[in-house]
Scaffold this motif. Structure first.
Motif, mmCIF file in Angstrom:
data_model
loop_
_atom_site.group_PDB
_atom_site.id
_atom_site.type_symbol
_atom_site.label_atom_id
_atom_site.label_comp_id
_atom_site.label_asym_id
_atom_site.label_seq_id
_atom_site.Cartn_x
_atom_site.Cartn_y
_atom_site.Cartn_z
ATOM 1 N N ILE A 2 0.853 -1.186 0.000
ATOM 2 C CA ILE A 2 0.000 0.000 0.000
ATOM 3 C C ILE A 2 0.894 1.242 0.000
ATOM 4 O O ILE A 2 1.823 1.351 0.800
ATOM 5 C CB ILE A 2 -0.909 -0.009 1.254
ATOM 6 N N GLU A 42 -6.965 6.619 -12.778
ATOM 7 C CA GLU A 42 -6.355 6.688 -11.444
ATOM 8 C C GLU A 42 -6.373 8.109 -10.871
ATOM 9 O O GLU A 42 -5.925 8.328 -9.745
ATOM 10 C CB GLU A 42 -4.916 6.177 -11.517
ATOM 11 N N ALA A 57 -4.370 7.485 -7.391
ATOM 12 C CA ALA A 57 -4.333 6.274 -6.564
ATOM 13 C C ALA A 57 -4.967 5.140 -7.348
ATOM 14 O O ALA A 57 -5.701 5.379 -8.321
ATOM 15 C CB ALA A 57 -5.091 6.503 -5.254
ATOM 16 N N GLY A 58 -4.694 3.896 -6.929
ATOM 17 C CA GLY A 58 -5.273 2.734 -7.589
ATOM 18 C C GLY A 58 -6.790 2.850 -7.641
ATOM 19 O O GLY A 58 -7.407 3.384 -6.720
ATOM 20 N N ASP A 60 -9.107 0.805 -7.158
ATOM 21 C CA ASP A 60 -9.858 0.130 -6.092
ATOM 22 C C ASP A 60 -9.545 0.693 -4.705
ATOM 23 O O ASP A 60 -10.098 0.236 -3.704
ATOM 24 C CB ASP A 60 -9.526 -1.375 -6.075
ATOM 25 N N GLU A 61 -8.652 1.664 -4.647
ATOM 26 C CA GLU A 61 -8.192 2.175 -3.354
ATOM 27 C C GLU A 61 -9.261 3.065 -2.722
ATOM 28 O O GLU A 61 -9.711 4.032 -3.342
ATOM 29 C CB GLU A 61 -6.904 2.993 -3.609
ATOM 30 N N CYS A 62 -9.650 2.743 -1.487
ATOM 31 C CA CYS A 62 -10.591 3.615 -0.777
ATOM 32 C C CYS A 62 -9.799 4.711 -0.068
ATOM 33 O O CYS A 62 -8.873 4.424 0.685
ATOM 34 C CB CYS A 62 -11.403 2.829 0.251
ATOM 35 N N MET A 63 -10.154 5.954 -0.346
ATOM 36 C CA MET A 63 -9.442 7.062 0.307
ATOM 37 C C MET A 63 -10.379 7.951 1.107
ATOM 38 O O MET A 63 -9.952 8.995 1.601
ATOM 39 C CB MET A 63 -8.723 7.904 -0.755
ATOM 40 N N ASP A 66 -9.274 9.957 4.262
ATOM 41 C CA ASP A 66 -7.815 10.000 4.429
ATOM 42 C C ASP A 66 -7.338 11.437 4.625
ATOM 43 O O ASP A 66 -7.932 12.388 4.097
ATOM 44 C CB ASP A 66 -7.107 9.421 3.196
ATOM 45 N N ARG A 79 0.519 10.389 2.856
ATOM 46 C CA ARG A 79 -0.800 9.922 3.311
ATOM 47 C C ARG A 79 -0.701 9.687 4.811
ATOM 48 O O ARG A 79 -0.452 8.568 5.275
ATOM 49 C CB ARG A 79 -1.106 8.629 2.548
ATOM 50 N N ARG A 82 -4.717 6.968 6.944
ATOM 51 C CA ARG A 82 -5.597 6.176 6.082
ATOM 52 C C ARG A 82 -6.795 5.802 6.936
ATOM 53 O O ARG A 82 -6.652 5.048 7.910
ATOM 54 C CB ARG A 82 -4.868 4.925 5.568
ATOM 55 N N TRP A 326 0.377 -2.185 5.330
ATOM 56 C CA TRP A 326 1.059 -1.620 4.157
ATOM 57 C C TRP A 326 2.454 -2.207 3.948
ATOM 58 O O TRP A 326 3.057 -2.013 2.892
ATOM 59 C CB TRP A 326 1.122 -0.086 4.255
#
Ligand code: SF4
Length: 362
Positions: A2, A42, A57-58, A60-63, A66, A79, A82, A326
């Motif tokens: 991560i 992205e 960010a990817g 599928d990444e949940c942000m 954050d 970051r 998270r 991560w």
């Protein structure tokens, strides 16, 4: 792995900026909040007080929730929080007064005071968050650290801190501050590597460290603070572990618990791997005796960063999953292991060719 640094479209700022990014506009109700307006591959575009903020960010990444730290002239953001993770740590300084053989974050000379920004990030953390504080040695900047901890713990009664420190810069003058912070709000993680002063001092590369550590621990105990002792298992202290267990359970019995840790193969830990790593999959005896001594005297001993299959069955209940999400990985043979759901696996930088000799699926 991560990513803790995210590419951003640089902003025209001349001071560091803390921003909390939110998926829904309804959650963006403060001056440090941005909300999502568009996603293109992205790239996510946020509205930050009327300005555009682009973060990559990817997909599928949940942000959501954050907290990011943006620095002037930089095309990446730290970051700091998270929101979906329980593993958030602020590296408050890279300065240190020790040179430990296993240091994962070798010290640097210079320090940039970012406490004000860390405090703000903590205030924006999700409800009930526990935030790690590490370095370097955080107590080299003791007064700034205390200011930050006092400010955040007063403003956010739900937030807790876990501070990793060598404790050597504490003295009787700090007792009132430590006590005011509250035993239930800050857990002090303090390393001790041997009950023999010379062995401890050699491991941390500092003469007199053990005596200063004893004073620091006494200060924490007098303040009623919660203390977690931390011992990295090394070739250098392997034979000392039972005596250390005896010392911990008789002289330092006010500790909340004792964490015995496996070595992380990064920084000086990587440089000194062949002379420091102890393969506990082939020999566990002194560690077993240490755990037994501690347990017999009411001290809870935990095994951190040990793959479950490197620990004899009778001691596996002492080995929770502790490697932060991560920086965690599993090896091919873990795919068929029944313990994968509870085992913490390996650090990303673990090299099995130089690692544990006797591992395998359970
Ligand atoms: S095989 Fe992998 S998942 Fe299973 S106990 Fe060992 S390290 Fe953990």
């Amino acid at each position: 792995m991560i990513e803790l640094r995210l590419k951003v479209d640089p902003l025209p700022i001349d001071v560091p900026l803390i921003v909390r990014v939110n998926d829904a506009p309804s959650n963006a109700n403060g001056q440090h909040d941005a909300f999502l307006i568009e996603v293109t591959g992205e790239r996510r575009e946020y509205d930050f007080n009327g300005f555009s903020l682009g973060v990559y960010a990817g997909v599928d990444e949940c942000m959501d929730g954050d907290v990011l730290l943006l620095l002037p002239g930089q095309a990446s953001a730290h970051r700091l929080i998270r929101a979906q993770s329980e593993h958030n740590t602020f590296l408050v300084t890279e300065q240190c007064d020790q040179l430990c053989v296993m240091c994962s974050q070798p010290p640097k000379k210079h320090h940039h005071d970012m406490f004000e920004h860390f405090a703000l990030a903590a205030l924006l953390a999700p409800i009930g968050a526990t935030i790690g504080i590490s370095g370097g040695e955080p107590l080299l900047h003791k007064h700034r650290l205390f200011e930050m901890l006092s400010h955040v713990t007063k403003a956010r009664p739900d937030i807790r801190f876990h501070v990793l420190t060598n404790a050597q810069h504490l003295n009787a003058g700090d007792i009132e501050t430590l006590s005011d912070l509250g035993w239930d709000r800050v857990l002090w993680g303090v390393p001790i590597y041997s009950a023999t002063a010379d062995v401890h001092d050699q491991i941390v590369g500092k003469e007199g460290a053990f005596r200063s550590l004893e004073r620091g621990l006494a200060t924490l105990f007098r303040a009623g603070a919660s203390v977690e002792l931390r011992t990295v298992v090394l070739q250098q202290n392997w034979d000392d572990l039972p005596a250390l267990a005896d010392f911990v359970s008789t002289r330092l019995s006010a500790v909340s618990f004792w964490a015995v840790m496996q070595l992380e193969r990064i920084g000086y830990g990587r440089m000194n791997w062949t002379t420091s790593f102890k393969d506990t999959s082939t020999d566990f005896d002194p560690l077993a005796r240490a755990i037994d001594i501690a347990a017999a005297r009411g001290i809870q001993a935990w095994l951190y960063n040990f793959p479950a299959c490197s620990v004899p069955p009778v001691y596996r209940r002492h080995a929770p999953s502790t490697i932060s999400d991560w920086k965690r990985k599993y090896l091919n043979f873990c795919d068929s292991c029944s313990a994968r759901g509870t085992c913490g696996g390996f650090f990303q930088w673990y090299d099995h060719r130089q690692g544990f000799a006797e591992l395998g699926p359970l």
